[in-house]
Design an enzyme around this catalytic site. Structure first.
Site, PDB file in Angstrom:
ATOM      1  N   LYS A   1      -4.731 -40.655   0.837  1.00  0.00           N
ATOM      2  CA  LYS A   1      -4.587 -39.204   0.703  1.00  0.00           C
ATOM      3  C   LYS A   1      -3.136 -38.741   0.857  1.00  0.00           C
ATOM      4  O   LYS A   1      -2.708 -37.805   0.174  1.00  0.00           O
ATOM      5  CB  LYS A   1      -5.499 -38.465   1.676  1.00  0.00           C
ATOM      6  CG  LYS A   1      -5.332 -38.793   3.144  1.00  0.00           C
ATOM      7  CD  LYS A   1      -6.355 -38.039   3.983  1.00  0.00           C
ATOM      8  CE  LYS A   1      -6.336 -38.495   5.429  1.00  0.00           C
ATOM      9  NZ  LYS A   1      -6.892 -39.857   5.594  1.00  0.00           N
ATOM     10  N   THR A   2      -2.361 -39.385   1.745  1.00  0.00           N
ATOM     11  CA  THR A   2      -0.958 -39.000   1.901  1.00  0.00           C
ATOM     12  C   THR A   2      -0.187 -39.273   0.622  1.00  0.00           C
ATOM     13  O   THR A   2       0.624 -38.448   0.185  1.00  0.00           O
ATOM     14  CB  THR A   2      -0.317 -39.748   3.079  1.00  0.00           C
ATOM     15  OG1 THR A   2      -0.977 -39.382   4.296  1.00  0.00           O
ATOM     16  CG2 THR A   2       1.165 -39.416   3.200  1.00  0.00           C
TER      17      THR A   2
ATOM     18  N   GLU B   1      -3.300 -32.162   2.592  1.00  0.00           N
ATOM     19  CA  GLU B   1      -4.112 -33.294   3.008  1.00  0.00           C
ATOM     20  C   GLU B   1      -5.292 -32.774   3.813  1.00  0.00           C
ATOM     21  O   GLU B   1      -5.181 -31.772   4.522  1.00  0.00           O
ATOM     22  CB  GLU B   1      -3.292 -34.232   3.892  1.00  0.00           C
ATOM     23  CG  GLU B   1      -2.691 -35.390   3.161  1.00  0.00           C
ATOM     24  CD  GLU B   1      -2.049 -36.390   4.103  1.00  0.00           C
ATOM     25  OE1 GLU B   1      -2.791 -37.011   4.887  1.00  0.00           O
ATOM     26  OE2 GLU B   1      -0.828 -36.549   4.042  1.00  0.00           O
TER      27      GLU B   1
END
Length: 401
Positions: free
Chosen positions: A119-120, A163
């Site tokens: 996700k980052t 995020e």
């Protein structure tokens, strides 16, 4: 519940953290008087100085005098001296994820990037795509993005890209209109009971989508695909298989392990993409980014250029240097799936021998993920395992490196 809107002077305890730092800058741009503290200096504090946001090194309490609200991160325990002082003075407190959720509620469109892994990177890719397009979004990333000089970019439109972290179900504070889930895995077992508990959290996350919302699902993950069967929202899939809406073809890797490939959307060619980051997992991350860009109306040309110039977020296969012909990379990967992806990327870089130095960062992770049949290190020639880093936990003697 304590509300950000009820205060104008906010103090952040742990302001050196990537997420806290970003939230502090967002509120500062919105006209709040913001101060902060942390136990040591971090690279994110450079942005605070550029924005003239005062902070202390050490939890000294010097900026609590005028504070009307305290925001603290999960790492800041109730016995922190500034939290103790805030309670004595009757200053309301707000946990970081709740503050993020309240900020997201002020935007008309919210893109929430979730998943146990990746996700980052996807959020960071979107940050670069945002810079190269005209959507002018506010972006909040849980890592250091060189192009942003930190983890946040404050825009002027009604769009928020963030995020969405699953730890302690903190993503359930968000108000997404577009939700992406990259994968669902057995992480954070110091909080979750089992896989069913983790899947339930993601089901709750998707329930936060409004009726006209969009679910972007990675087709490579069976648990994510299963969630598609339960949704009545607009669904777009992406992944390495040809059955996904967004899929790759003609994949080639260069001698640095970075891929070039053609993106297809529902069988039709969209264009060719060249990545600057290694590994097959980054092909999938780039496809996730492509799906979001498509949904937001970002031109493919801007997306492709963003992928060409995108460099990994810090601590994601970050090149540290070379000595005596040995190249050293650092990666935050702490789960078998992440380690497998990282070593796949490393194996694609031209090399002689591949050494992996793995330090587990939790006794719970060591017990639950690395004491059984472990095959995630298969690509390495040699694996070195130093002592376990305790993180939030204490050693009970039940597991050892």
């Amino acid at each position: 519940m304590t509300e950000l809107d009820q205060a104008r002077r906010v103090h952040f305890i742990g302001i050196g953290g990537c997420s806290m730092n970003g939230l502090a800058q967002i509120l500062h741009k919105r006209g709040y008087t913001v101060t902060g503290s942390d136990r040591e200096r971090t690279p994110f504090m450079d942005a605070l100085e550029r924005a003239d946001i005062p902070f202390s090194i050490g939890h000294t309490g010097e900026y609590l005098q005028q504070a009307e609200l305290v925001v603290y991160s999960a790492a800041i325990k109730p016995d922190n001296p500034e939290r103790v002082l805030a309670k004595e003075r009757g200053i309301p407190e707000l946990e970081r994820s709740v503050a993020l959720g309240q900020i997201s509620a002020h935007f008309e469109r919210v893109v929430a990037i979730a998943g146990c892994h990746g996700k980052t990177t996807i959020a960071s890719m979107l940050a670069v795509a945002n810079e190269l397009s005209d959507i002018d979004a506010t972006v909040h990333v849980g890592g250091y993005v060189d192009r942003l000089g930190g983890g946040v970019r404050v825009g002027g439109s009604d769009l928020f890209i963030t995020e969405a972290c699953e730890y302690v179900e903190s993503f359930l504070t968000l108000h997404p209109t577009i939700a992406l889930i990259n994968n669902i895995d057995d992480d954070h077992l110091d909080y979750y009971r089992d896989m069913d508990h983790i899947v339930l959290a993601y089901q709750k996350f998707l329930m936060r989508l409004p009726e006209g919302g969009t679910f972007l699902a990675c087709a490579d993950d069976e648990r994510v695909l299963a969630l598609c069967d339960e949704r009545k929202h607009k669904i777009i899939t992406y992944g390495s298989s040809s059955g996904a809406d967004f899929s790759p073809s003609d994949i080639n890797f260069d001698d640095q392990g970075a891929a070039s490939f053609t993106i297809r959307f529902r069988g039709k060619e969209r264009g060719r993409v060249k990545l600057n980051v290694p590994g097959m997992h980054n092909v999938v991350n780039a496809l996730g980014c492509a799906a979001v860009c498509y949904e937001l109306g970002i031109p493919f040309e801007a997306y492709a250029e963003a992928m060409r110039v995108f460099q990994n977020t810090k601590r994601r296969f970050e090149f540290y240097g070379e000595r005596n012909g040995v190249r050293v990379f650092h990666d935050y990967g702490h789960h078998p799936s992440e380690i497998r992806a990282t070593l796949d990327a490393a194996s694609r870089v031209t090399h002689g021998k591949l050494f992996c130095v793995f330090q587990c960062n939790s006794y719970t992770r060591a017990r639950s993920l690395f004491c059984g049949q472990v095959n995630c290190f298969a690509e390495a020639d040699t694996v070195l395992v130093p002592d376990i880093y305790p993180g939030r936990e204490k050693d009970d003697g039940s597991v050892h490196a």
